[in-house]
Design a protein around this motif. Structure first.
Motif, PDB file in Angstrom:
ATOM      1  N   LEU A 141      45.731 -55.935  -6.481  1.00  0.00           N
ATOM      2  CA  LEU A 141      45.292 -56.133  -5.102  1.00  0.00           C
ATOM      3  C   LEU A 141      46.433 -56.746  -4.296  1.00  0.00           C
ATOM      4  CD1 LEU A 141      42.963 -56.159  -2.982  1.00  0.00           C
ATOM      5  CD2 LEU A 141      42.481 -58.483  -3.754  1.00  0.00           C
ATOM      6  N   MET A 142      46.728 -56.116  -3.168  1.00  0.00           N
ATOM      7  CA  MET A 142      47.793 -56.602  -2.291  1.00  0.00           C
ATOM      8  C   MET A 142      47.216 -56.924  -0.926  1.00  0.00           C
ATOM      9  SD  MET A 142      50.605 -53.728  -3.291  1.00  0.00           S
ATOM     10  CE  MET A 142      49.393 -52.415  -3.294  1.00  0.00           C
ATOM     11  N   VAL A 143      47.680 -58.012  -0.351  1.00  0.00           N
ATOM     12  CA  VAL A 143      47.303 -58.389   1.001  1.00  0.00           C
ATOM     13  C   VAL A 143      48.570 -58.357   1.837  1.00  0.00           C
ATOM     14  CG1 VAL A 143      46.338 -60.185   2.471  1.00  0.00           C
ATOM     15  CG2 VAL A 143      45.450 -59.881   0.161  1.00  0.00           C
ATOM     16  N   LEU A 144      48.545 -57.553   2.884  1.00  0.00           N
ATOM     17  CA  LEU A 144      49.716 -57.396   3.737  1.00  0.00           C
ATOM     18  C   LEU A 144      49.375 -57.824   5.150  1.00  0.00           C
ATOM     19  CD1 LEU A 144      50.748 -53.842   2.506  1.00  0.00           C
ATOM     20  CD2 LEU A 144      51.591 -56.036   1.683  1.00  0.00           C
ATOM     21  N   GLU A 145      50.238 -58.618   5.730  1.00  0.00           N
ATOM     22  CA  GLU A 145      50.082 -59.019   7.125  1.00  0.00           C
ATOM     23  C   GLU A 145      50.908 -58.067   7.980  1.00  0.00           C
ATOM     24  OE1 GLU A 145      47.889 -61.173   8.037  1.00  0.00           O
ATOM     25  OE2 GLU A 145      47.465 -61.906   6.014  1.00  0.00           O
ATOM     26  N   THR A 146      50.253 -57.388   8.900  1.00  0.00           N
ATOM     27  CA  THR A 146      50.924 -56.435   9.777  1.00  0.00           C
ATOM     28  C   THR A 146      50.708 -56.860  11.224  1.00  0.00           C
ATOM     29  OG1 THR A 146      49.064 -54.937  10.145  1.00  0.00           O
ATOM     30  CG2 THR A 146      50.324 -54.630   8.090  1.00  0.00           C
ATOM     31  N   PRO A 147      51.450 -56.280  12.153  1.00  0.00           N
ATOM     32  CA  PRO A 147      51.201 -56.603  13.565  1.00  0.00           C
ATOM     33  C   PRO A 147      49.769 -56.282  13.999  1.00  0.00           C
ATOM     34  CG  PRO A 147      53.304 -55.480  13.328  1.00  0.00           C
ATOM     35  CD  PRO A 147      52.631 -55.417  11.984  1.00  0.00           C
TER      36      PRO A 147
ATOM     37  N   GLU B 274      45.884 -56.266   6.069  1.00  0.00           N
ATOM     38  CA  GLU B 274      45.510 -55.053   5.348  1.00  0.00           C
ATOM     39  C   GLU B 274      45.385 -55.394   3.869  1.00  0.00           C
ATOM     40  OE1 GLU B 274      48.291 -51.869   5.985  1.00  0.00           O
ATOM     41  OE2 GLU B 274      47.897 -51.783   8.136  1.00  0.00           O
ATOM     42  N   TYR B 275      44.382 -54.810   3.236  1.00  0.00           N
ATOM     43  CA  TYR B 275      44.178 -54.961   1.804  1.00  0.00           C
ATOM     44  C   TYR B 275      44.409 -53.606   1.147  1.00  0.00           C
ATOM     45  CZ  TYR B 275      41.887 -59.330   3.080  1.00  0.00           C
ATOM     46  OH  TYR B 275      41.611 -60.576   3.584  1.00  0.00           O
ATOM     47  N   TRP B 276      45.177 -53.607   0.085  1.00  0.00           N
ATOM     48  CA  TRP B 276      45.497 -52.375  -0.641  1.00  0.00           C
ATOM     49  C   TRP B 276      45.311 -52.594  -2.133  1.00  0.00           C
ATOM     50  CZ3 TRP B 276      47.453 -47.682   1.261  1.00  0.00           C
ATOM     51  CH2 TRP B 276      47.723 -47.663   2.639  1.00  0.00           C
ATOM     52  N   LEU B 277      44.903 -51.536  -2.809  1.00  0.00           N
ATOM     53  CA  LEU B 277      44.928 -51.516  -4.262  1.00  0.00           C
ATOM     54  C   LEU B 277      46.064 -50.597  -4.690  1.00  0.00           C
ATOM     55  CD1 LEU B 277      41.227 -51.114  -5.466  1.00  0.00           C
ATOM     56  CD2 LEU B 277      42.674 -53.139  -5.643  1.00  0.00           C
ATOM     57  N   GLY B 278      46.893 -51.078  -5.605  1.00  0.00           N
ATOM     58  CA  GLY B 278      47.958 -50.262  -6.180  1.00  0.00           C
ATOM     59  C   GLY B 278      47.621 -49.958  -7.632  1.00  0.00           C
ATOM     60  N   PHE B 279      47.794 -48.705  -8.023  1.00  0.00           N
ATOM     61  CA  PHE B 279      47.446 -48.261  -9.364  1.00  0.00           C
ATOM     62  C   PHE B 279      48.715 -48.029 -10.187  1.00  0.00           C
ATOM     63  CE2 PHE B 279      44.060 -47.248  -6.443  1.00  0.00           C
ATOM     64  CZ  PHE B 279      42.948 -47.744  -7.102  1.00  0.00           C
ATOM     65  N   ASP B 280      48.570 -47.427 -11.367  1.00  0.00           N
ATOM     66  CA  ASP B 280      49.715 -47.246 -12.259  1.00  0.00           C
ATOM     67  C   ASP B 280      50.861 -46.473 -11.605  1.00  0.00           C
ATOM     68  OD1 ASP B 280      48.719 -48.722 -14.411  1.00  0.00           O
ATOM     69  OD2 ASP B 280      47.637 -46.996 -15.219  1.00  0.00           O
ATOM     70  N   ASN B 281      50.558 -45.418 -10.838  1.00  0.00           N
ATOM     71  CA  ASN B 281      51.643 -44.677 -10.184  1.00  0.00           C
ATOM     72  C   ASN B 281      52.350 -45.530  -9.132  1.00  0.00           C
ATOM     73  OD1 ASN B 281      51.495 -42.353 -11.704  1.00  0.00           O
ATOM     74  ND2 ASN B 281      50.306 -41.208 -10.217  1.00  0.00           N
ATOM     75  N   PHE B 282      51.623 -46.424  -8.503  1.00  0.00           N
ATOM     76  CA  PHE B 282      52.245 -47.369  -7.566  1.00  0.00           C
ATOM     77  C   PHE B 282      53.242 -48.244  -8.322  1.00  0.00           C
ATOM     78  CE2 PHE B 282      52.528 -51.304  -5.148  1.00  0.00           C
ATOM     79  CZ  PHE B 282      52.696 -50.844  -3.855  1.00  0.00           C
TER      80      PHE B 282
ATOM     81  N   LEU C  71      54.886 -48.930  -1.056  1.00  0.00           N
ATOM     82  CA  LEU C  71      53.865 -48.528  -0.099  1.00  0.00           C
ATOM     83  C   LEU C  71      54.458 -47.603   0.967  1.00  0.00           C
ATOM     84  CD1 LEU C  71      50.892 -48.752   0.545  1.00  0.00           C
ATOM     85  CD2 LEU C  71      51.401 -50.777   1.904  1.00  0.00           C
ATOM     86  N   ALA C  72      55.647 -47.926   1.440  1.00  0.00           N
ATOM     87  CA  ALA C  72      56.301 -47.063   2.431  1.00  0.00           C
ATOM     88  C   ALA C  72      56.590 -45.685   1.835  1.00  0.00           C
ATOM     89  CB  ALA C  72      57.586 -47.715   2.937  1.00  0.00           C
TER      90      ALA C  72
END
Length: 153
Positions: free
Chosen positions: A105-111, A115-123, A137-138
């Protein structure tokens, strides 16, 4: 020749990665990651494959409508908890994502806000190439835009 850190060509491989993963992508019996784009792309793909990329596997999903404790976010790039464990922590994840899939689980602060994201094995495989979740992510988001632009499935 390469970057200040020794990264070379389109794919920015370092010397050790070049020796281990560079391949002939166009069948001309030469490996040229500097001037030959098929060789450069195939070499990065080979790197990903050797580091666990699973074709058709999940990379990342953005979570919506979350009001989570930001402390839940994982500092680890490698997925360590299953989707079922994240669900037990209160993370709302689409039903089509299997309970046994591992995710971080990733929490990203954007303008635009948090944003909350889940990253899996391919990530995680992408982060083996570049150890930044922002880079991974980019790269993932760019691949999705490219897929739409090229009208690919």
């Amino acid at each position: 020749k390469g970057s200040y850190a020794g990264a070379m060509s389109y794919g920015q491989l370092i010397a050790g990665s070049y020796r281990a993963f560079a391949v002939d992508g166009d069948g001309d019996s030469k490996i040229d990651i500097w001037k030959n784009k098929p060789d450069a792309v195939a070499s990065v793909a080979h790197y990903f494959a050797r580091h666990g990329w699973k074709e058709g596997g999940l990379v990342a999903v953005q979570l919506t409508d979350q009001s989570l404790d930001k402390a839940l976010a994982s500092a680890a790039l490698k997925p360590e908890k299953t989707v079922a464990q994240w669900r037990k922590e209160g993370v709302q994840i689409a039903a089509e994502i299997a309970d046994n899939a591992k995710a971080t689980l990733m929490v990203l602060e954007t303008p635009q806000g948090t944003e909350y994201w889940l990253g899996f094995d391919n990530f995680y495989t992408i982060t083996r190439y570049n150890h930044s979740h922002m880079y991974a992510l980019a790269a993932f988001q760019f691949s999705q835009l490219l897929r739409l632009h090229l009208d690919m499935p």
